[in-house]
Design a protein around this motif. Sequence first.
Motif, mmCIF file in Angstrom:
data_model
loop_
_atom_site.group_PDB
_atom_site.id
_atom_site.type_symbol
_atom_site.label_atom_id
_atom_site.label_comp_id
_atom_site.label_asym_id
_atom_site.label_seq_id
_atom_site.Cartn_x
_atom_site.Cartn_y
_atom_site.Cartn_z
ATOM 1 N N GLU A 90 0.875 6.519 -12.395
ATOM 2 C CA GLU A 90 2.142 5.852 -12.705
ATOM 3 C C GLU A 90 3.314 6.562 -12.037
ATOM 4 N N ALA A 91 3.275 7.896 -12.066
ATOM 5 C CA ALA A 91 4.366 8.680 -11.487
ATOM 6 C C ALA A 91 4.479 8.444 -9.986
ATOM 7 N N ILE A 92 3.359 8.384 -9.297
ATOM 8 C CA ILE A 92 3.381 8.139 -7.849
ATOM 9 C C ILE A 92 4.005 6.778 -7.566
ATOM 10 N N ARG A 93 3.645 5.781 -8.362
ATOM 11 C CA ARG A 93 4.201 4.443 -8.160
ATOM 12 C C ARG A 93 5.705 4.428 -8.438
ATOM 13 N N VAL A 94 6.117 5.153 -9.469
ATOM 14 C CA VAL A 94 7.543 5.232 -9.801
ATOM 15 C C VAL A 94 8.334 5.859 -8.660
ATOM 16 N N VAL A 95 7.840 6.979 -8.147
ATOM 17 C CA VAL A 95 8.527 7.683 -7.068
ATOM 18 C C VAL A 95 8.525 6.846 -5.790
ATOM 19 N N ALA A 96 7.405 6.200 -5.490
ATOM 20 C CA ALA A 96 7.326 5.363 -4.290
ATOM 21 C C ALA A 96 8.324 4.219 -4.349
ATOM 22 N N ALA A 97 8.613 3.738 -5.552
ATOM 23 C CA ALA A 97 9.556 2.631 -5.721
ATOM 24 C C ALA A 97 11.009 3.081 -5.604
ATOM 25 N N GLY A 98 11.228 4.396 -5.492
ATOM 26 C CA GLY A 98 12.586 4.897 -5.306
ATOM 27 C C GLY A 98 13.204 5.538 -6.526
ATOM 28 N N ASP A 99 12.455 5.625 -7.634
ATOM 29 C CA ASP A 99 12.962 6.289 -8.828
ATOM 30 C C ASP A 99 12.732 7.789 -8.739
ATOM 31 N N SER A 100 13.539 8.543 -9.472
ATOM 32 C CA SER A 100 13.246 9.951 -9.685
ATOM 33 C C SER A 100 12.481 10.084 -10.987
ATOM 34 N N LEU A 101 11.721 11.160 -11.105
ATOM 35 C CA LEU A 101 10.889 11.302 -12.290
ATOM 36 C C LEU A 101 10.834 12.758 -12.723
ATOM 37 N N LEU A 102 11.047 12.979 -14.019
ATOM 38 C CA LEU A 102 10.900 14.298 -14.615
ATOM 39 C C LEU A 102 9.833 14.224 -15.687
ATOM 40 N N ALA A 103 9.031 15.248 -15.766
ATOM 41 C CA ALA A 103 7.987 15.286 -16.776
ATOM 42 C C ALA A 103 8.601 15.295 -18.171
ATOM 43 N N PRO A 104 7.869 14.800 -19.176
ATOM 44 C CA PRO A 104 8.387 14.849 -20.543
ATOM 45 C C PRO A 104 8.788 16.269 -20.919
ATOM 46 N N GLY A 105 9.965 16.410 -21.492
ATOM 47 C CA GLY A 105 10.463 17.716 -21.878
ATOM 48 C C GLY A 105 11.213 18.438 -20.782
ATOM 49 N N ALA A 106 11.206 17.888 -19.582
ATOM 50 C CA ALA A 106 11.828 18.596 -18.461
ATOM 51 C C ALA A 106 13.349 18.575 -18.541
ATOM 52 N N THR A 107 13.915 17.532 -19.104
ATOM 53 C CA THR A 107 15.367 17.397 -19.084
ATOM 54 C C THR A 107 16.049 18.556 -19.797
ATOM 55 N N MET A 134 0.833 -1.193 0.000
ATOM 56 C CA MET A 134 0.000 0.000 0.000
ATOM 57 C C MET A 134 0.878 1.258 0.000
ATOM 58 N N ILE A 135 0.608 2.182 -0.923
ATOM 59 C CA ILE A 135 1.355 3.428 -1.022
ATOM 60 C C ILE A 135 0.577 4.515 -0.284
ATOM 61 N N ARG A 136 1.176 5.029 0.781
ATOM 62 C CA ARG A 136 0.545 6.060 1.596
ATOM 63 C C ARG A 136 0.870 7.436 1.004
ATOM 64 N N VAL A 137 -0.181 8.193 0.678
ATOM 65 C CA VAL A 137 -0.005 9.466 -0.028
ATOM 66 C C VAL A 137 -0.568 10.609 0.804
ATOM 67 N N LEU A 138 0.168 11.709 0.828
ATOM 68 C CA LEU A 138 -0.276 12.940 1.485
ATOM 69 C C LEU A 138 -0.370 14.020 0.416
ATOM 70 N N ILE A 139 -1.510 14.687 0.334
ATOM 71 C CA ILE A 139 -1.767 15.675 -0.713
ATOM 72 C C ILE A 139 -1.610 17.085 -0.149
ATOM 73 N N VAL A 140 -0.797 17.919 -0.820
ATOM 74 C CA VAL A 140 -0.541 19.287 -0.349
ATOM 75 C C VAL A 140 -0.871 20.272 -1.467
ATOM 76 N N ASP A 141 -1.894 21.102 -1.236
ATOM 77 C CA ASP A 141 -2.273 22.119 -2.212
ATOM 78 C C ASP A 141 -3.146 23.141 -1.493
ATOM 79 N N ASP A 142 -3.008 24.416 -1.850
ATOM 80 C CA ASP A 142 -3.791 25.441 -1.167
ATOM 81 C C ASP A 142 -5.210 25.543 -1.704
ATOM 82 N N GLU A 143 -5.539 24.803 -2.762
ATOM 83 C CA GLU A 143 -6.895 24.813 -3.300
ATOM 84 C C GLU A 143 -7.628 23.555 -2.866
ATOM 85 N N ALA A 144 -8.733 23.746 -2.140
ATOM 86 C CA ALA A 144 -9.496 22.612 -1.612
ATOM 87 C C ALA A 144 -10.018 21.716 -2.733
ATOM 88 N N LEU A 145 -10.429 22.327 -3.843
ATOM 89 C CA LEU A 145 -10.966 21.547 -4.952
ATOM 90 C C LEU A 145 -9.911 20.596 -5.515
#
Length: 221
Positions: free
Chosen positions: A115-132, A1-12
Amino acid sequence: MIRVLIVDDEALVRRGLAVLLRHEPDFEVVADAADGLSAVRQAHEQQPNVMLMDIRMPGIDGIEATRRIANDPETNDVKVLVLTTFDHDENVFAALRAGASGFLPKDTEPERLLEAIRVVAAGDSLLAPGATRRLIEEFRRSAPRQAPRSGTLEVLTQREIEVLRLVAGGASNAEIAGQLVISYATAKTHVSRLLTKLDARDRAQLVILAYEHGIVRPKQA
């Protein structure tokens, strides 16, 4: 189970992300926070595997919150995935330097986010397409120019050079494994050895080293 905490100033936004994640059997939303100070506190209290972190918030922003979480021995195992409307904003790169494991724009497709959350939880780093490419250009603009350390890459095997080139192109460990036809564990080991041999803190630094030594060019990223 991947435990996630969401941080954003917009309630929606917080509620929308929570609904999305709660439909997945391998995710548990443990809490949410509307500002950076609450995010740091919740990281201590909840010990999530991954935090989805906004950048621009009241009080301390997501960059400072990420820095505090990454630098605290009690929370430095928590992975931070930055979600932002401003994927071209230089603050994104500051977040990566502060210790974030990656970032995605908020308009990312839901499947890509999961997919990104699972990748990061597994210990990988992740950059969005085009970020490099933007990452390289940002470091070129903001970092003092220094001559590459002589012989830095001589410690690498040919296979490690191949892996470095893929990392510099933004590939995850799973993508490296697929492209080189090796196991995920082997790909992860190669990346870990690159970090150790090149004395690099994270994948972002590997990208810069690859650029400085001509392993990859900005137009290729």
